[in-house]
Design an enzyme around this catalytic site. Sequence first.
Site, mmCIF file in Angstrom:
data_model
loop_
_atom_site.group_PDB
_atom_site.id
_atom_site.type_symbol
_atom_site.label_atom_id
_atom_site.label_comp_id
_atom_site.label_asym_id
_atom_site.label_seq_id
_atom_site.Cartn_x
_atom_site.Cartn_y
_atom_site.Cartn_z
ATOM 1 N N GLY A 48 0.789 -1.230 0.000
ATOM 2 C CA GLY A 48 0.000 0.000 0.000
ATOM 3 C C GLY A 48 0.815 1.270 0.000
ATOM 4 O O GLY A 48 0.268 2.372 -0.070
ATOM 5 N N CYS A 78 -6.217 -9.060 -1.197
ATOM 6 C CA CYS A 78 -5.554 -7.798 -0.896
ATOM 7 C C CYS A 78 -6.290 -6.689 -1.660
ATOM 8 O O CYS A 78 -6.403 -6.765 -2.892
ATOM 9 C CB CYS A 78 -4.100 -7.894 -1.366
ATOM 10 S SG CYS A 78 -3.179 -6.358 -1.242
ATOM 11 N N THR A 80 -5.332 -3.628 -2.053
ATOM 12 C CA THR A 80 -4.374 -2.811 -2.802
ATOM 13 C C THR A 80 -4.024 -3.488 -4.133
ATOM 14 O O THR A 80 -4.058 -2.851 -5.197
ATOM 15 C CB THR A 80 -3.094 -2.614 -1.963
ATOM 16 O OG1 THR A 80 -3.468 -2.198 -0.651
ATOM 17 C CG2 THR A 80 -2.179 -1.593 -2.584
ATOM 18 N N CYS A 188 -8.645 -2.937 4.160
ATOM 19 C CA CYS A 188 -7.353 -3.605 3.942
ATOM 20 C C CYS A 188 -7.468 -4.910 4.712
ATOM 21 O O CYS A 188 -7.970 -4.926 5.847
ATOM 22 C CB CYS A 188 -6.217 -2.751 4.502
ATOM 23 S SG CYS A 188 -4.650 -3.648 4.701
ATOM 24 N N THR A 189 -7.040 -6.002 4.102
ATOM 25 C CA THR A 189 -7.273 -7.313 4.713
ATOM 26 C C THR A 189 -6.427 -7.541 5.971
ATOM 27 O O THR A 189 -6.671 -8.487 6.715
ATOM 28 C CB THR A 189 -7.030 -8.439 3.687
ATOM 29 O OG1 THR A 189 -5.698 -8.315 3.164
ATOM 30 C CG2 THR A 189 -8.043 -8.357 2.558
ATOM 31 N N HIS A 190 -5.456 -6.687 6.212
ATOM 32 C CA HIS A 190 -4.710 -6.775 7.476
ATOM 33 C C HIS A 190 -5.548 -6.291 8.673
ATOM 34 O O HIS A 190 -5.332 -6.726 9.793
ATOM 35 C CB HIS A 190 -3.448 -5.892 7.419
ATOM 36 C CG HIS A 190 -2.287 -6.513 6.695
ATOM 37 N ND1 HIS A 190 -2.278 -6.732 5.336
ATOM 38 C CD2 HIS A 190 -1.078 -6.946 7.157
ATOM 39 C CE1 HIS A 190 -1.117 -7.268 4.990
ATOM 40 N NE2 HIS A 190 -0.376 -7.410 6.077
HETATM 41 N N1 DGL Z 1 -3.574 -6.392 2.917
HETATM 42 C C1 DGL Z 1 -3.449 -5.462 1.885
HETATM 43 C C2 DGL Z 1 -4.736 -4.792 1.483
HETATM 44 O O1 DGL Z 1 -5.783 -5.377 1.646
HETATM 45 C C3 DGL Z 1 -2.201 -4.646 1.707
HETATM 46 C C4 DGL Z 1 -1.462 -4.139 2.880
HETATM 47 C C5 DGL Z 1 -0.134 -3.564 2.452
HETATM 48 O O2 DGL Z 1 0.737 -4.352 2.092
HETATM 49 O O3 DGL Z 1 0.002 -2.342 2.432
HETATM 50 O O4 DGL Z 1 -4.753 -3.703 0.984
#
Ligand code: DGL
Length: 262
Positions: A48, A78, A80, A188-190
């Site tokens: 991102g 993801c 992004t 964001c999936t995190h």
């Molecule tokens: N998990 C990711 C998303 O859903 C990207 C996080 C990253 O690497 O910045 O956007």
Amino acid sequence: MVRFEGCDGYVGVFDSGVGGISVLKALVEELPGEDFAFFGDSAHNPYGEKKPEEVLALSRDIVRGFLGSGCKAVVIACNTATSAAASQLREEYPATPIIGVEPALKPAALSQPHGRVLVLATPLTVRLDKFQRLMHTWGGEEHVVAVPCEGLAARIEQGDLKAPDMYELLQRLVGPYVGSVDAVVLGCTHYPFVQEQLAQIIGEVPFFDSSVGTARQLRRRLEECQLLSGRKAGGTVRFFSSSDDPAELELYHTFFELARMS
Ligand code: DGL
């Protein structure tokens, strides 16, 4: 090219790191008879905060690896990478189901017709056209507050999710919106991995993420293409990482357990 030995007939799932595991959990719940190969590109995290063409190149390499290893479908777990690469990759591989994720703004906006929705996403997701269009569709700046969460995905990659510095970072990012938003979208999936910590700061508002919708979309696409495994249970999950630190795969297993407990 990334290689996924022994993954013939699997569904390939990838993210820039641990975040995609929040999607993987929903995929396994929806389709317990499928085999999944999860790839975390932790060596290149965060996506991102990169240029779109870099994210496209990284994503293309991973998808090529999955398909070269016999995977039957790909989930871009993801937001992004979906924004930066999904449409291009679908053009390059028209015969393969490629499922992406996008911030769950639609269900959030529909649940709060006159309210304001806070969308947390990476700086690149917020900047790209795909999100700008989505935001416009659901009320524009009057109803949608988009916060580019610089540093958050990279911090989540480090684990220790309840440490004081995590709360400080979250407070800095969302503190200014406490009391002025009616729903939160984890774009964001995190971020589902820190939903509890975010709720402690923001309070009693509903949270939305895209994992269940993505899992249903995978089922639909596999059905359409007659690619479902035909099994009701007994699928395998295998983890791969671009990081050569063995602790990384352990971290993926820990996050998978964490996701399954939530
Ligand atoms: N998990 C990711 C998303 O859903 C990207 C996080 C990253 O690497 O910045 O956007």
